[in-house]
Design an enzyme around this catalytic site. Structure first.
Site, PDB file in Angstrom:
ATOM      1  N   GLY A 130       0.814  -1.212   0.000  1.00 30.87           N
ATOM      2  CA  GLY A 130       0.000   0.000   0.000  1.00 30.87           C
ATOM      3  C   GLY A 130       0.846   1.260   0.000  1.00 30.87           C
ATOM      4  O   GLY A 130       2.030   1.225  -0.368  1.00 30.87           O
ATOM      5  N   THR A 172      -4.575  -2.623  -1.423  1.00 31.43           N
ATOM      6  CA  THR A 172      -5.217  -2.269  -0.161  1.00 31.43           C
ATOM      7  C   THR A 172      -6.710  -2.514  -0.290  1.00 31.43           C
ATOM      8  O   THR A 172      -7.296  -2.221  -1.340  1.00 31.43           O
ATOM      9  CB  THR A 172      -4.990  -0.803   0.258  1.00 31.43           C
ATOM     10  OG1 THR A 172      -5.896  -0.495   1.328  1.00 31.43           O
ATOM     11  CG2 THR A 172      -5.227   0.199  -0.847  1.00 31.43           C
ATOM     12  N   ILE A 173      -7.305  -3.029   0.773  1.00 33.21           N
ATOM     13  CA  ILE A 173      -8.767  -3.172   0.744  1.00 33.21           C
ATOM     14  C   ILE A 173      -9.422  -1.800   0.850  1.00 33.21           C
ATOM     15  O   ILE A 173     -10.586  -1.647   0.524  1.00 33.21           O
ATOM     16  CB  ILE A 173      -9.303  -4.078   1.877  1.00 33.21           C
ATOM     17  CG1 ILE A 173      -8.976  -3.491   3.255  1.00 33.21           C
ATOM     18  CG2 ILE A 173      -8.792  -5.506   1.738  1.00 33.21           C
ATOM     19  CD1 ILE A 173      -9.838  -4.067   4.377  1.00 33.21           C
ATOM     20  N   ASP A 174      -8.662  -0.789   1.310  1.00 34.82           N
ATOM     21  CA  ASP A 174      -9.256   0.528   1.563  1.00 34.82           C
ATOM     22  C   ASP A 174      -9.557   1.313   0.277  1.00 34.82           C
ATOM     23  O   ASP A 174     -10.325   2.259   0.295  1.00 34.82           O
ATOM     24  CB  ASP A 174      -8.318   1.379   2.434  1.00 34.82           C
ATOM     25  CG  ASP A 174      -7.976   0.714   3.754  1.00 34.82           C
ATOM     26  OD1 ASP A 174      -8.758  -0.139   4.205  1.00 34.82           O
ATOM     27  OD2 ASP A 174      -6.912   1.032   4.319  1.00 34.82           O
ATOM     28  N   ARG A 223     -34.748  -3.738  15.918  1.00 33.67           N
ATOM     29  CA  ARG A 223     -33.524  -3.138  16.453  1.00 33.67           C
ATOM     30  C   ARG A 223     -32.839  -2.203  15.457  1.00 33.67           C
ATOM     31  O   ARG A 223     -33.063  -2.289  14.248  1.00 33.67           O
ATOM     32  CB  ARG A 223     -32.513  -4.240  16.791  1.00 33.67           C
ATOM     33  CG  ARG A 223     -32.772  -4.895  18.111  1.00 33.67           C
ATOM     34  CD  ARG A 223     -31.795  -6.017  18.331  1.00 33.67           C
ATOM     35  NE  ARG A 223     -32.016  -6.613  19.645  1.00 33.67           N
ATOM     36  CZ  ARG A 223     -31.647  -7.827  19.981  1.00 33.67           C
ATOM     37  NH1 ARG A 223     -31.043  -8.601  19.096  1.00 33.67           N
ATOM     38  NH2 ARG A 223     -31.876  -8.284  21.181  1.00 33.67           N
ATOM     39  N   GLY A 259     -11.350   0.696   6.490  1.00 34.24           N
ATOM     40  CA  GLY A 259     -11.155   1.709   5.454  1.00 34.24           C
ATOM     41  C   GLY A 259     -10.200   2.822   5.842  1.00 34.24           C
ATOM     42  O   GLY A 259      -9.920   3.719   5.061  1.00 34.24           O
ATOM     43  N   GLU A 286     -14.693   2.951  10.049  1.00 34.68           N
ATOM     44  CA  GLU A 286     -13.914   3.028  11.301  1.00 34.68           C
ATOM     45  C   GLU A 286     -13.305   4.407  11.546  1.00 34.68           C
ATOM     46  O   GLU A 286     -13.012   4.775  12.677  1.00 34.68           O
ATOM     47  CB  GLU A 286     -12.813   1.965  11.303  1.00 34.68           C
ATOM     48  CG  GLU A 286     -11.805   2.128  10.170  1.00 34.68           C
ATOM     49  CD  GLU A 286     -10.730   1.049  10.137  1.00 34.68           C
ATOM     50  OE1 GLU A 286     -10.734   0.167  10.991  1.00 34.68           O
ATOM     51  OE2 GLU A 286      -9.883   1.107   9.220  1.00 34.68           O
ATOM     52  N   ARG A 330     -27.730  -2.808  18.632  1.00 39.53           N
ATOM     53  CA  ARG A 330     -26.645  -3.785  18.710  1.00 39.53           C
ATOM     54  C   ARG A 330     -25.530  -3.321  17.775  1.00 39.53           C
ATOM     55  O   ARG A 330     -25.799  -2.759  16.702  1.00 39.53           O
ATOM     56  CB  ARG A 330     -27.103  -5.184  18.292  1.00 39.53           C
ATOM     57  CG  ARG A 330     -28.068  -5.830  19.267  1.00 39.53           C
ATOM     58  CD  ARG A 330     -27.405  -6.158  20.604  1.00 39.53           C
ATOM     59  NE  ARG A 330     -28.300  -6.892  21.502  1.00 39.53           N
ATOM     60  CZ  ARG A 330     -29.169  -6.318  22.335  1.00 39.53           C
ATOM     61  NH1 ARG A 330     -29.285  -4.993  22.384  1.00 39.53           N
ATOM     62  NH2 ARG A 330     -29.932  -7.067  23.120  1.00 39.53           N
TER      63      ARG A 330
HETATM   64  O1  F6P Z   1      -5.272  -0.659   5.493  1.00 42.28           O
HETATM   65  C1  F6P Z   1      -5.959  -1.851   5.590  1.00 42.28           C
HETATM   66  C2  F6P Z   1      -6.565  -2.023   6.947  1.00 42.28           C
HETATM   67  O2  F6P Z   1      -7.305  -3.236   6.969  1.00 42.28           O
HETATM   68  C3  F6P Z   1      -7.419  -0.857   7.439  1.00 42.28           C
HETATM   69  O3  F6P Z   1      -8.689  -0.844   6.839  1.00 42.28           O
HETATM   70  C4  F6P Z   1      -7.407  -1.086   8.930  1.00 42.28           C
HETATM   71  O4  F6P Z   1      -7.608   0.111   9.648  1.00 42.28           O
HETATM   72  C5  F6P Z   1      -6.008  -1.588   9.159  1.00 42.28           C
HETATM   73  O5  F6P Z   1      -5.550  -2.124   7.933  1.00 42.28           O
HETATM   74  C6  F6P Z   1      -5.912  -2.647  10.234  1.00 42.28           C
HETATM   75  O6  F6P Z   1      -4.578  -2.944  10.407  1.00 42.28           O
HETATM   76  P1  F6P Z   1      -4.014  -4.146  11.298  1.00 42.28           P
HETATM   77  O7  F6P Z   1      -4.374  -5.427  10.610  1.00 42.28           O
HETATM   78  O8  F6P Z   1      -2.562  -3.897  11.329  1.00 42.28           O
HETATM   79  O9  F6P Z   1      -4.676  -4.036  12.626  1.00 42.28           O
END
Ligand code: F6P
Length: 365
Positions: free
Chosen positions: A117, A140-142, A177, A185, A237, A282
Site C-alpha cells: 500500500g 489495499t482493501i481501503d 432493532r 477503510g 472506522e 446492537r
Molecule cells: O489498510 C488496511 C486495513 O485493513 C485498514 O482498513 C485497517 O484500519 C487496518 O488495515 C488494520 O490494520 P491491522 O491489521 O494492522 O490491525
C-alpha cells in the site's frame, strides 16, 4: 538465470497470491528469470540467515484462489526502521537500507517487485532513489490510493461488508432493532459507502462527511415512525462527529507505527443513547473478516493484470514506477506520483449523490 525478488508488505489483502502467481508465470515464459520471495516484506532479507523462498511454477500453482500471501507480510520493521533493542530494554530503530541494497546485489537480485500500500510504496520510492531497481504493485482493501481507480482486495472487502449488512438487516427486522455495522477503510469511506448502497442501509457515516448526531438520530427515528420499525447503519472506522475526533488507540506492538482504528460503532451507540434514542441497539465490528479469505473474480483478474504488467516492467527496465488501473486499462505511473496523495470519497461525487438519492443519510443534512 536472472533473479527477481518479490515481496508483500503492509496489511494483507485478498488477491496478493494471484499477483505472485502471475509474476512467476510471466517470468517463466521468458526462460531467463527466476523469482524468489522474501518472507514478511523486506524482513526476509534484513534477517540473518535470510528468509527467502524460490517461487517456482509448482509453488505458485493454484494459489490465485487463496487469501493472504504465501510469502507472509508485516506492518512492522522495514529497511528504514529496523527495530533494535537498547541496553535498557526499550526499543529504537535504525536505517539498514544501504546494507540491504548491497546485500541484494551480493545475492544476485537484479530487480525487486514490491506489492504493498501507500506506506510500502513510499519505501519503494526511497529505495529507488538509493539505486534499487524496483517496481511497485498497489494493494489495499481501503481503495484509497489516488493513482489507481481500483486496488485488488477492495471488491472482496465490499462483498464481505455487504453480506454482513444483508444478514444484519434480517435480524434487525425480527427484533425491531437498530444494527450498527463498523467496517474498515482507515481515513477513507469507500468500503462503507459501497456496502451501504449495496446493502440498503438507512445511514452511512464516513470520515469525509463528519456527522451531526441529532441528524442521525432524526433519520433513524423516522424509520420507526414510518412503520418499518428497524434500521441499519454502516459506519466507517474513521468516521467522526462534526465536533469530535476519530476513535483510535496506540499499539503496544514493537515496531508497529500505524494508529489502530476501531470501536466507532460503540461510540455511535452511546452517542445515540445520550441523545435520547430509545430503541434497542446492537453493534457489530466486522474487522479482519473483510481482509481474509478467497478473493472474488474481479480482484483475481485485477491482481493477475497487475502481476503480468509488473513483470513486463521488469523486462523493460521500467523501474521507479508502479502499475495502476485507470479508465478500464492498465497503466504505469511514477512511484513519486503514486505516493503523493490518498484518494478519499468526494462528498460532491455522483456516488454520494446516488446514496442520497435512495434516502441514505450521511448525518450531515
Ligand atoms: O489498510 C488496511 C486495513 O485493513 C485498514 O482498513 C485497517 O484500519 C487496518 O488495515 C488494520 O490494520 P491491522 O491489521 O494492522 O490491525
Amino acid at each position: 538465470m536472472k533473479k527477481l525478488l518479490v515481496l508483500t508488505g503492509g496489511g494483507d489483502c485478498p488477491g496478493l497470491n494471484a499477483v505472485i502467481r502471475a509474476i512467476v508465470k510471466r517470468a517463466d515464459l521468458t526462460g531467463e528469470w527466476e523469482v524468489h520471495g522474501s518472507l514478511e516484506a523486506y524482513n526476509g532479507i534484513l534477517r540473518e540467515p535470510h528468509e527467502i523462498i524460490h517461487l517456482t511454477e509448482e509453488v505458485v500453482s493454484g494459489i490465485h484462489a487463496k487469501g493472504g500471501t504465501i510469502i507472509k507480510t508485516t506492518t512492522k520493521g522495514g529497511p528504514f526502521n529496523w527495530p533494535i533493542q537498547n541496553e535498557d530494554g526499550s526499543w529504537g530503530s535504525e536505517d539498514r537500507s544501504g546494507w540491504m541494497i548491497e546485500e541484494l546485489s551480493k545475492l544476485g537480485f537484479e530487480a525487486v517487485i514490491s506489492i504493498g500500500g501507500d506506506g510500502s510504496q513510499r519505501i519503494s520510492q526511497q529505495l529507488f532513489e538509493k539505486g534499487l531497481n524496483i517496481v511497485g504493485v498497489p494493494k489495499t482493501i481501503d481503495n484509497d490510493l489516488a493513482a489507481t481507480d481500483f486496488t485488488f482486495g477492495f471488491q472482496t472487502a465490499v462483498e464481505a461488508a455487504t453480506d454482513a449488512v444483508d444478514k444484519l438487516v434480517t435480524t434487525a427486522e425480527s427484533h425491531h432493532r437498530l444494527m450498527i455495522l463498523e467496517v474498515m477503510g482507515r481515513n477513507a469511506g469507500w468500503i462503507a459507502l459501497h456496502s451501504a448502497i449495496a446493502g440498503g442501509a438507512e445511514v452511512c457515516l464516513i470520515p469525509e462527511i463528519p456527522y451531526d448526531i441529532e441528524i442521525v438520530k432524526k433519520r433513524l427515528e423516522a424509520r420507526y415512525k414510518d412503520g418499518k420499525g428497524f434500521a441499519n447503519v454502516v459506519i466507517a472506522e474513521g468516521a467522526h462527529p462534526i465536533d469530535g475526533s476519530i476513535t483510535s488507540r496506540k499499539s503496544e506492538e514493537v515496531g508497529y507505527k500505524n494508529v489502530r482504528l476501531g470501536g466507532v460503532a460503540y461510540q455511535l451507540s452511546s452517542q445515540l443513547k445520550d441523545a435520547g434514542f430509545t430503541h434497542d441497539i446492537r453493534e457489530m465490528v466486522l474487522g479482519h473478516l473483510q481482509r481474509g479469505g478467497t478473493p472474488n473474480p474481479f480482484d483475481r483478474v485485477l491482481a493477475t493484470q497487475f502481476g503480468v504488467k509488473a513483470m513486463e516492467m521488469v523486462l523493460d527496465g521500467n523501474f521507479g514506477n508502479m502499475v495502476v488501473s485507470r479508465n478500464n486499462g492498465i497503466e504505469v505511473v511514477s512511484l513519486k506520483e503514486a505516493t503523493r496523495e490518498n484518494k478519499n470519497v468526494d462528498p460532491e461525487s455522483y456516488l454520494v449523490n446516488t446514496a442520497r438519492g435512495v434516502g441514505i443519510s450521511f448525518g450531515d443534512i
